[in-house]
Design a protein around this motif. Structure first.
Motif, mmCIF file in Angstrom:
data_model
loop_
_atom_site.group_PDB
_atom_site.id
_atom_site.type_symbol
_atom_site.label_atom_id
_atom_site.label_comp_id
_atom_site.label_asym_id
_atom_site.label_seq_id
_atom_site.Cartn_x
_atom_site.Cartn_y
_atom_site.Cartn_z
ATOM 1 N N LEU A 213 0.834 -1.200 0.000
ATOM 2 C CA LEU A 213 0.000 0.000 0.000
ATOM 3 C C LEU A 213 0.872 1.256 0.000
ATOM 4 O O LEU A 213 0.583 2.226 -0.699
ATOM 5 C CB LEU A 213 -0.921 -0.023 1.218
ATOM 6 N N LYS A 214 1.945 1.206 0.752
ATOM 7 C CA LYS A 214 2.867 2.333 0.809
ATOM 8 C C LYS A 214 3.484 2.590 -0.568
ATOM 9 O O LYS A 214 3.617 3.737 -1.002
ATOM 10 C CB LYS A 214 3.967 2.025 1.826
ATOM 11 N N ALA A 215 3.842 1.514 -1.276
ATOM 12 C CA ALA A 215 4.410 1.652 -2.618
ATOM 13 C C ALA A 215 3.373 2.227 -3.591
ATOM 14 O O ALA A 215 3.698 3.085 -4.424
ATOM 15 C CB ALA A 215 4.911 0.304 -3.122
ATOM 16 N N GLN A 216 2.126 1.778 -3.487
ATOM 17 C CA GLN A 216 1.065 2.310 -4.348
ATOM 18 C C GLN A 216 0.845 3.795 -4.084
ATOM 19 O O GLN A 216 0.685 4.582 -5.019
ATOM 20 C CB GLN A 216 -0.245 1.560 -4.118
ATOM 21 N N HIS A 217 0.850 4.168 -2.824
ATOM 22 C CA HIS A 217 0.656 5.582 -2.475
ATOM 23 C C HIS A 217 1.810 6.433 -2.984
ATOM 24 O O HIS A 217 1.596 7.545 -3.473
ATOM 25 C CB HIS A 217 0.501 5.741 -0.969
ATOM 26 N N LYS A 218 3.012 5.899 -2.886
ATOM 27 C CA LYS A 218 4.186 6.628 -3.373
ATOM 28 C C LYS A 218 4.084 6.849 -4.886
ATOM 29 O O LYS A 218 4.368 7.938 -5.386
ATOM 30 C CB LYS A 218 5.452 5.852 -3.019
ATOM 31 N N GLU A 219 3.646 5.819 -5.606
ATOM 32 C CA GLU A 219 3.462 5.944 -7.057
ATOM 33 C C GLU A 219 2.384 6.975 -7.386
ATOM 34 O O GLU A 219 2.533 7.754 -8.333
ATOM 35 C CB GLU A 219 3.104 4.596 -7.668
ATOM 36 N N ALA A 220 1.301 6.962 -6.631
ATOM 37 C CA ALA A 220 0.209 7.919 -6.876
ATOM 38 C C ALA A 220 0.692 9.351 -6.646
ATOM 39 O O ALA A 220 0.382 10.256 -7.429
ATOM 40 C CB ALA A 220 -0.980 7.610 -5.975
ATOM 41 N N ARG A 221 1.460 9.563 -5.571
ATOM 42 C CA ARG A 221 1.982 10.907 -5.302
ATOM 43 C C ARG A 221 2.972 11.326 -6.385
ATOM 44 O O ARG A 221 2.974 12.476 -6.820
ATOM 45 C CB ARG A 221 2.651 10.958 -3.922
ATOM 46 N N ALA A 222 3.814 10.387 -6.838
ATOM 47 C CA ALA A 222 4.790 10.699 -7.887
ATOM 48 C C ALA A 222 4.085 11.072 -9.188
ATOM 49 O O ALA A 222 4.495 12.012 -9.875
ATOM 50 C CB ALA A 222 5.732 9.518 -8.106
ATOM 51 N N ALA A 223 3.008 10.367 -9.520
ATOM 52 C CA ALA A 223 2.240 10.689 -10.728
ATOM 53 C C ALA A 223 1.596 12.067 -10.596
ATOM 54 O O ALA A 223 1.562 12.843 -11.560
ATOM 55 C CB ALA A 223 1.180 9.627 -10.983
ATOM 56 N N PHE A 224 1.108 12.375 -9.409
ATOM 57 C CA PHE A 224 0.506 13.685 -9.159
ATOM 58 C C PHE A 224 1.545 14.785 -9.331
ATOM 59 O O PHE A 224 1.303 15.792 -9.994
ATOM 60 C CB PHE A 224 -0.080 13.713 -7.743
ATOM 61 N N VAL A 225 2.716 14.602 -8.756
ATOM 62 C CA VAL A 225 3.777 15.613 -8.810
ATOM 63 C C VAL A 225 4.314 15.766 -10.232
ATOM 64 O O VAL A 225 4.670 16.876 -10.647
ATOM 65 C CB VAL A 225 4.909 15.261 -7.813
ATOM 66 N N ALA A 226 4.349 14.673 -10.987
ATOM 67 C CA ALA A 226 4.871 14.731 -12.354
ATOM 68 C C ALA A 226 4.055 15.669 -13.234
ATOM 69 O O ALA A 226 4.580 16.237 -14.190
ATOM 70 C CB ALA A 226 4.902 13.335 -12.965
ATOM 71 N N GLU A 227 2.790 15.851 -12.900
ATOM 72 C CA GLU A 227 1.925 16.707 -13.705
ATOM 73 C C GLU A 227 1.889 18.161 -13.230
ATOM 74 O O GLU A 227 1.192 18.974 -13.821
ATOM 75 C CB GLU A 227 0.514 16.120 -13.724
ATOM 76 N N LEU A 228 2.631 18.480 -12.174
ATOM 77 C CA LEU A 228 2.634 19.854 -11.664
ATOM 78 C C LEU A 228 3.533 20.759 -12.501
ATOM 79 O O LEU A 228 4.590 20.329 -12.965
ATOM 80 C CB LEU A 228 3.124 19.890 -10.205
ATOM 81 N N SER A 229 3.119 22.004 -12.642
ATOM 82 C CA SER A 229 3.956 22.996 -13.328
ATOM 83 C C SER A 229 4.995 23.514 -12.333
ATOM 84 O O SER A 229 4.935 23.225 -11.137
ATOM 85 C CB SER A 229 3.088 24.152 -13.832
ATOM 86 N N ASN A 230 5.944 24.288 -12.831
ATOM 87 C CA ASN A 230 6.962 24.851 -11.951
ATOM 88 C C ASN A 230 6.347 25.751 -10.885
ATOM 89 O O ASN A 230 6.780 25.754 -9.738
ATOM 90 C CB ASN A 230 8.008 25.626 -12.751
#
Length: 130
Positions: free
Chosen positions: A91-108
């Motif tokens: 679950l921790k790994a899934q959450h980390k992936e979800a946060r990484a995907a969220f951050v990848a789409e953020l602008s500067n």
């Protein structure tokens, strides 16, 4: 001769939505962790209650019950504890992936807001959570 130009800031509405989305994501992850732990803890309680009843029947009524020091829990309980640790890691790994995907789409600009708000970079937040 040089003109000072203010830095481009994120719109206050977008800023609030970003922060709310991040907090919602963190709350969702906390809820999922708690639900998983509660479900396994219930299973452990049921097994311990069932085994406790069998142990009580096996002892004679006039004997005092003594707990053994450093006694191992029953095998079923140990297995559930292993499952709990494994599920928690997954679950921790899934959450980390979800946060990484969220951050990848953020602008500067959005990344700067994250850094100002939480005092950590967006990629660090994605790696370790809120």
């Amino acid at each position: 001769v040089f003109e000072v130009v203010p830095s481009v800031q994120l719109d206050p509405d977008k800023r609030e939505r970003l922060i709310a989305t991040m907090e919602q994501l963190a709350q969702q992850h906390k809820g999922e962790n708690k639900a998983m732990e509660d479900a396994i803890d219930k299973q452990i309680d049921v097994i311990e209650a069932a085994l406790g009843g069998e142990l009580a029947e096996a002892t004679q009524p006039n004997q005092r019950k003594r707990k053994k020091r450093n006694s191992k829990p029953p095998e079923e309980v140990m297995e559930l504890m292993r499952q709990k640790r494994t599920r928690k890691r997954e679950l921790k790994a899934q959450h980390k992936e979800a946060r990484a995907a969220f951050v990848a789409e953020l602008s500067n600009q959005e990344r700067l807001v994250v850094q100002e708000t939480f005092n950590i970079s967006a990629s660090t937040w994605a790696g370790r959570g809120a």
